[in-house]
Write a protein that holds these residues in place. Structure first.
Motif, PDB file in Angstrom:
ATOM      1  N   ARG A  51       0.828  -1.202   0.000  1.00  0.00           N
ATOM      2  CA  ARG A  51       0.000   0.000   0.000  1.00  0.00           C
ATOM      3  C   ARG A  51       0.869   1.260   0.000  1.00  0.00           C
ATOM      4  NH1 ARG A  51      -4.644  -2.332   4.213  1.00  0.00           N
ATOM      5  NH2 ARG A  51      -5.673  -3.640   2.637  1.00  0.00           N
ATOM      6  N   LEU A  52       1.940   1.259   0.771  1.00  0.00           N
ATOM      7  CA  LEU A  52       2.857   2.390   0.772  1.00  0.00           C
ATOM      8  C   LEU A  52       3.471   2.591  -0.610  1.00  0.00           C
ATOM      9  CD1 LEU A  52       4.678   1.676   4.154  1.00  0.00           C
ATOM     10  CD2 LEU A  52       3.267   3.693   3.674  1.00  0.00           C
ATOM     11  N   GLU A  53       3.883   1.501  -1.196  1.00  0.00           N
ATOM     12  CA  GLU A  53       4.493   1.553  -2.527  1.00  0.00           C
ATOM     13  C   GLU A  53       3.502   2.117  -3.552  1.00  0.00           C
ATOM     14  OE1 GLU A  53       8.078   0.269  -4.700  1.00  0.00           O
ATOM     15  OE2 GLU A  53       7.560  -0.713  -2.825  1.00  0.00           O
ATOM     16  N   ALA A  54       2.270   1.627  -3.511  1.00  0.00           N
ATOM     17  CA  ALA A  54       1.260   2.075  -4.470  1.00  0.00           C
ATOM     18  C   ALA A  54       0.944   3.558  -4.299  1.00  0.00           C
ATOM     19  CB  ALA A  54      -0.013   1.248  -4.313  1.00  0.00           C
ATOM     20  N   ALA A  55       0.843   4.011  -3.056  1.00  0.00           N
ATOM     21  CA  ALA A  55       0.542   5.417  -2.798  1.00  0.00           C
ATOM     22  C   ALA A  55       1.675   6.316  -3.268  1.00  0.00           C
ATOM     23  CB  ALA A  55       0.273   5.631  -1.315  1.00  0.00           C
ATOM     24  N   ALA A  56       2.905   5.872  -3.078  1.00  0.00           N
ATOM     25  CA  ALA A  56       4.052   6.663  -3.519  1.00  0.00           C
ATOM     26  C   ALA A  56       4.109   6.732  -5.037  1.00  0.00           C
ATOM     27  CB  ALA A  56       5.347   6.057  -2.968  1.00  0.00           C
ATOM     28  N   VAL A  57       3.906   5.599  -5.704  1.00  0.00           N
ATOM     29  CA  VAL A  57       3.934   5.568  -7.171  1.00  0.00           C
ATOM     30  C   VAL A  57       2.826   6.440  -7.750  1.00  0.00           C
ATOM     31  CG1 VAL A  57       3.599   4.082  -9.185  1.00  0.00           C
ATOM     32  CG2 VAL A  57       5.055   3.313  -7.297  1.00  0.00           C
ATOM     33  N   PRO A  78       9.070   0.048  17.245  1.00  0.00           N
ATOM     34  CA  PRO A  78       9.679   1.380  17.214  1.00  0.00           C
ATOM     35  C   PRO A  78      10.245   1.793  15.863  1.00  0.00           C
ATOM     36  CG  PRO A  78      11.143  -0.170  18.297  1.00  0.00           C
ATOM     37  CD  PRO A  78       9.853  -0.897  18.068  1.00  0.00           C
ATOM     38  N   ASP A  79      10.468   0.836  14.961  1.00  0.00           N
ATOM     39  CA  ASP A  79      11.137   1.170  13.706  1.00  0.00           C
ATOM     40  C   ASP A  79      10.212   1.168  12.496  1.00  0.00           C
ATOM     41  OD1 ASP A  79      10.685  -1.555  13.697  1.00  0.00           O
ATOM     42  OD2 ASP A  79      12.578  -2.041  12.679  1.00  0.00           O
ATOM     43  N   HIS A  80       8.880   1.106  12.721  1.00  0.00           N
ATOM     44  CA  HIS A  80       7.970   1.009  11.580  1.00  0.00           C
ATOM     45  C   HIS A  80       7.982   2.268  10.708  1.00  0.00           C
ATOM     46  CE1 HIS A  80       6.765  -2.845  12.760  1.00  0.00           C
ATOM     47  NE2 HIS A  80       5.489  -2.793  12.444  1.00  0.00           N
ATOM     48  N   LEU A  81       8.093   3.439  11.305  1.00  0.00           N
ATOM     49  CA  LEU A  81       8.133   4.645  10.478  1.00  0.00           C
ATOM     50  C   LEU A  81       9.406   4.673   9.642  1.00  0.00           C
ATOM     51  CD1 LEU A  81       6.913   7.313   9.586  1.00  0.00           C
ATOM     52  CD2 LEU A  81       8.060   8.417  11.507  1.00  0.00           C
ATOM     53  N   ARG A  82      10.518   4.304  10.222  1.00  0.00           N
ATOM     54  CA  ARG A  82      11.764   4.258   9.451  1.00  0.00           C
ATOM     55  C   ARG A  82      11.636   3.302   8.276  1.00  0.00           C
ATOM     56  NH1 ARG A  82      15.478   0.703   9.117  1.00  0.00           N
ATOM     57  NH2 ARG A  82      14.754  -0.409  10.977  1.00  0.00           N
ATOM     58  N   ARG A  83      11.049   2.138   8.514  1.00  0.00           N
ATOM     59  CA  ARG A  83      10.866   1.163   7.435  1.00  0.00           C
ATOM     60  C   ARG A  83       9.932   1.702   6.366  1.00  0.00           C
ATOM     61  NH1 ARG A  83       9.116  -4.234  10.492  1.00  0.00           N
ATOM     62  NH2 ARG A  83       9.144  -5.079   8.357  1.00  0.00           N
ATOM     63  N   ALA A  84       8.890   2.400   6.801  1.00  0.00           N
ATOM     64  CA  ALA A  84       7.953   2.980   5.839  1.00  0.00           C
ATOM     65  C   ALA A  84       8.644   4.054   5.002  1.00  0.00           C
ATOM     66  CB  ALA A  84       6.755   3.567   6.582  1.00  0.00           C
ATOM     67  N   CYS A  85       9.445   4.896   5.644  1.00  0.00           N
ATOM     68  CA  CYS A  85      10.152   5.942   4.911  1.00  0.00           C
ATOM     69  C   CYS A  85      11.134   5.351   3.900  1.00  0.00           C
ATOM     70  CB  CYS A  85      10.886   6.868   5.880  1.00  0.00           C
ATOM     71  SG  CYS A  85       9.791   7.957   6.812  1.00  0.00           S
ATOM     72  N   ASP A  86      11.778   4.249   4.247  1.00  0.00           N
ATOM     73  CA  ASP A  86      12.690   3.599   3.306  1.00  0.00           C
ATOM     74  C   ASP A  86      11.944   3.151   2.055  1.00  0.00           C
ATOM     75  OD1 ASP A  86      14.918   3.969   4.873  1.00  0.00           O
ATOM     76  OD2 ASP A  86      14.818   1.989   5.818  1.00  0.00           O
ATOM     77  N   ILE A  87      10.710   2.678   2.218  1.00  0.00           N
ATOM     78  CA  ILE A  87       9.900   2.282   1.067  1.00  0.00           C
ATOM     79  C   ILE A  87       9.524   3.505   0.235  1.00  0.00           C
ATOM     80  CG2 ILE A  87       7.656   1.334   0.376  1.00  0.00           C
ATOM     81  CD1 ILE A  87       7.853  -0.424   2.965  1.00  0.00           C
ATOM     82  N   LEU A  88       9.100   4.565   0.888  1.00  0.00           N
ATOM     83  CA  LEU A  88       8.702   5.779   0.173  1.00  0.00           C
ATOM     84  C   LEU A  88       9.886   6.417  -0.545  1.00  0.00           C
ATOM     85  CD1 LEU A  88       6.331   7.386   2.852  1.00  0.00           C
ATOM     86  CD2 LEU A  88       5.689   6.021   0.848  1.00  0.00           C
ATOM     87  N   LEU A  89      11.072   6.345   0.062  1.00  0.00           N
ATOM     88  CA  LEU A  89      12.258   6.964  -0.525  1.00  0.00           C
ATOM     89  C   LEU A  89      12.731   6.252  -1.791  1.00  0.00           C
ATOM     90  CD1 LEU A  89      14.159   7.849   2.757  1.00  0.00           C
ATOM     91  CD2 LEU A  89      13.472   9.480   0.983  1.00  0.00           C
ATOM     92  N   ARG A  90      12.194   5.078  -2.072  1.00  0.00           N
ATOM     93  CA  ARG A  90      12.502   4.422  -3.356  1.00  0.00           C
ATOM     94  C   ARG A  90      11.898   5.206  -4.519  1.00  0.00           C
ATOM     95  NH1 ARG A  90      10.285  -1.479  -1.515  1.00  0.00           N
ATOM     96  NH2 ARG A  90      11.717  -1.840   0.241  1.00  0.00           N
ATOM     97  N   HIS A  91      10.840   5.957  -4.232  1.00  0.00           N
ATOM     98  CA  HIS A  91      10.098   6.646  -5.289  1.00  0.00           C
ATOM     99  C   HIS A  91      10.022   8.157  -5.088  1.00  0.00           C
ATOM    100  CE1 HIS A  91       8.677   2.662  -6.550  1.00  0.00           C
ATOM    101  NE2 HIS A  91       8.443   2.443  -5.265  1.00  0.00           N
ATOM    102  N   LEU A  92      10.219   8.623  -3.860  1.00  0.00           N
ATOM    103  CA  LEU A  92      10.054  10.037  -3.553  1.00  0.00           C
ATOM    104  C   LEU A  92      11.393  10.653  -3.151  1.00  0.00           C
ATOM    105  CD1 LEU A  92       6.830   9.792  -1.336  1.00  0.00           C
ATOM    106  CD2 LEU A  92       6.987  10.044  -3.825  1.00  0.00           C
ATOM    107  N   PRO A  93      11.602  11.939  -3.437  1.00  0.00           N
ATOM    108  CA  PRO A  93      12.869  12.583  -3.079  1.00  0.00           C
ATOM    109  C   PRO A  93      12.981  12.815  -1.578  1.00  0.00           C
ATOM    110  CG  PRO A  93      11.333  14.200  -3.971  1.00  0.00           C
ATOM    111  CD  PRO A  93      10.682  12.859  -4.157  1.00  0.00           C
TER     112      PRO A  93
END
Length: 243
Positions: free
Chosen positions: A146-152, A168-183
């Motif tokens: 879902r994160l990937e789809a929203a970013a794309v 504690p690290d879920h936001l960091r993991r989410a940001c790593d996914i978003l940073l594949r597609h977002l600056p």
């Protein structure tokens, strides 16, 4: 036979509660909910019967509401934010099944996407997605998709439940996914304790968000490609000026 009213109480302060929600709580016999949410309304509605269950006992809480209503009392099930957006409305309907008694009413409330956006500026003026990072009821693999789809799709994104002591690290993991597609300089924001004591906001970049300190009382906003920071506020234009 009583009824069950599923009430969205908004972010927690009375000023952000709807008139319908206030009226429902004034007129009910019993108020049930997670103890944090019940504590937010208890002082304003003296004389009511208050019942609570812990965070992981949602089914028990909703069945309790149905059972008490079946004995003739009017029951208000309080939910933070909106009653249907990550709230208890769907579970109440599931547990009642095909029966039509007790009667169920659903009263909407101001969800954190709206109240947090107002605190930060105007980040949701265009299309957006709301995604919870809690993997207690949804697999992390599905959250990743879902994160990937929203970013794309270049949607503005609102992240609920960004972190807790158990994850504690879920936001960091989410940001790593978003940073594949977002600056990394994509404008973002964090709204914390919305409508409650200690309310605060932060405007930062996606790169900074990756290592930001957040908790369960935070709602996180990630802008789309049009989002900008104007006088310290997070703003996503829809394009009205270009028409």
């Amino acid at each position: 036979m009583g009824n069950v009213i599923v009430v969205g109480i908004g972010p927690g302060d009375y000023e952000n509660m709807t008139v319908r929600a206030d009226r429902a709580l004034q007129n009910c016999d019993v108020i049930i909910g997670y103890h944090v949410y019940v504590d937010l309304v208890k002082e304003r509605y003296p004389g009511k019967e208050f019942l609570t269950t812990p965070m992981t006992q949602e089914t028990k809480r909703c069945q309790m509401a149905l059972d008490i209503a079946g004995k003739g009392k009017n029951v208000a099930m309080v939910c933070s934010g909106d009653s249907g957006i990550y709230g208890m409305a769907a579970l109440i309907y599931e547990l009642r099944g095909e029966s039509r008694v007790p009667e169920i009413q659903v009263i909407p409330g101001l969800t954190a996407a709206c109240s947090g956006a107002a605190l930060l500026g105007a980040p949701l003026t265009h299309d957006f997605a709301v995604i919870s990072l809690s993997d207690r009821l949804t697999s992390w693999e599905k959250i990743e998709r879902r994160l990937e789809a929203a970013a794309v799709a270049d949607l503005s994104i609102v992240l609920y439940n960004p972190a807790s002591r158990g994850r504690p690290d879920h936001l960091r993991r989410a940001c790593d996914i978003l940073l594949r597609h977002l600056p990394a300089d994509r404008p973002c924001g964090v709204a914390q304790h919305i409508g409650r004591e200690g309310e605060n906001r932060r405007v930062l970049t996606l790169g900074q968000l990756r290592d930001a300190g957040v908790d369960m009382f935070c709602t996180v906003f990630v802008g789309n490609e049009m989002t900008k920071i104007i006088s310290g506020n997070l703003v996503t234009p829809r394009g009205y000026r270009d028409v």
